[in-house]
Design a protein around this motif. Sequence first.
Motif, short mmCIF file in Angstrom:
data_model
loop_
_atom_site.label_atom_id
_atom_site.label_comp_id
_atom_site.label_asym_id
_atom_site.label_seq_id
_atom_site.Cartn_x
_atom_site.Cartn_y
_atom_site.Cartn_z
N LYS A 40 0.84 -1.21 0.00
CA LYS A 40 0.00 0.00 0.00
C LYS A 40 0.87 1.25 0.00
CE LYS A 40 -3.91 -2.14 2.38
NZ LYS A 40 -4.67 -2.21 3.63
N SER A 41 1.92 1.23 0.79
CA SER A 41 2.82 2.38 0.88
C SER A 41 3.55 2.63 -0.44
CB SER A 41 3.85 2.15 1.99
OG SER A 41 3.77 3.11 2.98
N ILE A 42 4.06 1.56 -1.04
CA ILE A 42 4.76 1.71 -2.32
C ILE A 42 3.78 2.22 -3.38
CG2 ILE A 42 5.89 0.44 -4.21
CD1 ILE A 42 7.77 0.97 -1.84
N ASN A 43 2.57 1.73 -3.35
CA ASN A 43 1.56 2.20 -4.30
C ASN A 43 1.29 3.69 -4.11
OD1 ASN A 43 -0.28 1.66 -6.45
ND2 ASN A 43 -1.95 1.81 -4.97
N LYS A 44 1.20 4.14 -2.87
CA LYS A 44 1.02 5.58 -2.61
C LYS A 44 2.20 6.37 -3.16
CE LYS A 44 -1.81 5.27 1.56
NZ LYS A 44 -1.84 5.54 3.02
N CYS A 45 3.41 5.85 -2.91
CA CYS A 45 4.61 6.53 -3.42
C CYS A 45 4.57 6.63 -4.95
CB CYS A 45 5.87 5.79 -2.98
SG CYS A 45 6.24 5.89 -1.23
N LEU A 46 4.23 5.53 -5.59
CA LEU A 46 4.15 5.54 -7.06
C LEU A 46 3.10 6.52 -7.54
CD1 LEU A 46 4.53 1.73 -7.75
CD2 LEU A 46 6.12 3.52 -8.49
N ASN A 47 1.95 6.57 -6.87
CA ASN A 47 0.91 7.52 -7.26
C ASN A 47 1.37 8.96 -7.12
OD1 ASN A 47 -0.99 5.59 -8.00
ND2 ASN A 47 -1.90 5.49 -5.97
N ILE A 48 2.10 9.25 -6.05
CA ILE A 48 2.62 10.61 -5.87
C ILE A 48 3.64 10.94 -6.95
CG2 ILE A 48 3.95 12.13 -4.35
CD1 ILE A 48 2.65 10.60 -1.97
N VAL A 49 4.56 10.01 -7.23
CA VAL A 49 5.56 10.26 -8.28
C VAL A 49 4.87 10.48 -9.62
CG1 VAL A 49 7.47 9.22 -9.59
CG2 VAL A 49 7.42 9.04 -7.09
N HIS A 50 3.88 9.66 -9.92
CA HIS A 50 3.16 9.83 -11.19
C HIS A 50 2.40 11.15 -11.21
CE1 HIS A 50 3.36 5.20 -11.64
NE2 HIS A 50 4.44 5.78 -12.11
N GLY A 51 1.87 11.56 -10.06
CA GLY A 51 1.20 12.85 -9.97
C GLY A 51 2.16 14.00 -10.22
N LEU A 52 3.33 13.92 -9.62
CA LEU A 52 4.35 14.95 -9.86
C LEU A 52 4.74 15.00 -11.33
CD1 LEU A 52 6.54 14.28 -6.71
CD2 LEU A 52 5.39 16.45 -7.25
N ASP A 53 4.93 13.82 -11.92
CA ASP A 53 5.30 13.74 -13.33
C ASP A 53 4.21 14.32 -14.23
OD1 ASP A 53 7.25 12.80 -15.33
OD2 ASP A 53 5.62 11.46 -15.92
N SER A 54 2.95 14.06 -13.88
CA SER A 54 1.85 14.54 -14.72
C SER A 54 1.70 16.06 -14.64
CB SER A 54 0.53 13.87 -14.32
OG SER A 54 0.08 14.35 -13.08
N MET A 55 2.27 16.68 -13.62
CA MET A 55 2.19 18.13 -13.49
C MET A 55 3.24 18.86 -14.33
SD MET A 55 1.43 18.42 -9.39
CE MET A 55 1.03 20.18 -9.39
N LEU A 56 4.19 18.10 -14.88
CA LEU A 56 5.24 18.73 -15.68
C LEU A 56 4.67 19.28 -16.98
CD1 LEU A 56 8.09 16.07 -15.29
CD2 LEU A 56 7.89 18.29 -14.12
N ASP A 57 5.15 20.44 -17.37
CA ASP A 57 4.76 21.04 -18.64
C ASP A 57 5.85 20.70 -19.66
OD1 ASP A 57 4.08 22.60 -20.81
OD2 ASP A 57 3.82 24.45 -19.66
N MET A 58 5.67 19.56 -20.31
CA MET A 58 6.70 19.08 -21.23
C MET A 58 6.82 19.96 -22.48
SD MET A 58 7.93 16.66 -19.48
CE MET A 58 9.08 15.90 -20.61
N ASP A 59 5.78 20.70 -22.83
CA ASP A 59 5.83 21.57 -24.01
C ASP A 59 6.59 22.86 -23.74
OD1 ASP A 59 4.31 19.78 -25.52
OD2 ASP A 59 2.42 20.67 -24.84
N ASN A 60 6.48 23.38 -22.52
CA ASN A 60 7.09 24.67 -22.22
C ASN A 60 8.15 24.61 -21.12
OD1 ASN A 60 5.31 26.13 -24.02
ND2 ASN A 60 3.70 25.70 -22.52
N GLY A 61 8.34 23.44 -20.52
CA GLY A 61 9.24 23.34 -19.38
C GLY A 61 10.70 23.17 -19.73
N GLY A 62 10.98 22.94 -20.99
CA GLY A 62 12.36 22.83 -21.44
C GLY A 62 13.13 21.71 -20.78
N GLU A 63 14.42 21.97 -20.59
CA GLU A 63 15.35 20.97 -20.06
C GLU A 63 15.00 20.57 -18.62
OE1 GLU A 63 20.13 20.54 -19.24
OE2 GLU A 63 19.43 22.01 -20.72
N VAL A 64 14.47 21.52 -17.86
CA VAL A 64 14.10 21.22 -16.47
C VAL A 64 13.01 20.15 -16.44
CG1 VAL A 64 13.06 22.15 -14.36
CG2 VAL A 64 14.80 23.46 -15.58
N ALA A 65 11.98 20.32 -17.26
CA ALA A 65 10.88 19.35 -17.30
C ALA A 65 11.37 17.99 -17.78
CB ALA A 65 9.75 19.85 -18.20
#
Length: 126
Positions: free
Chosen positions: A57-82
């Motif tokens: 359950k804990s690992i699943n929560k961690c994965l969900n948070i990581v995926h949430g962080l990743d989904s917030m990235l602006d890959m079109d405008n975020g450049g090298e940082v994104a």
Amino acid sequence: MLNEQDPFSGYRQASLEARAASANPHEMVRMLLEGLLEELARAAGHMQRKAFEDKGKSINKCLNIVHGLDSMLDMDNGGEVAVNLNRLYDYCSRQLVSASVDNNPKALQPVVEVITQIQEGWANLN
């Protein structure tokens, strides 16, 4: 719903939901990073105690948070940082799965280090 073993869990959950509802994107990322580090510590404890269901359950929560962080990235405008953050989040996801499969709490440490560095960089944006 209150947990009988933790009478304050309902309060904490309501407080967290209120903070998330009023958070701007910058604050949301900070909250997710903080929550991820807390959940990583819990996952390590579950691994050490061989509490496999709780670990899952804990690992699943961690994965969900990581995926949430990743989904917030602006890959079109975020450049090298994104792009770099996307790669780091992908690494963290793979490392979380590996640590879980091996039930190795030490394998979580690289994820803690990466997320801590991201958190420190994020804090310096203010």
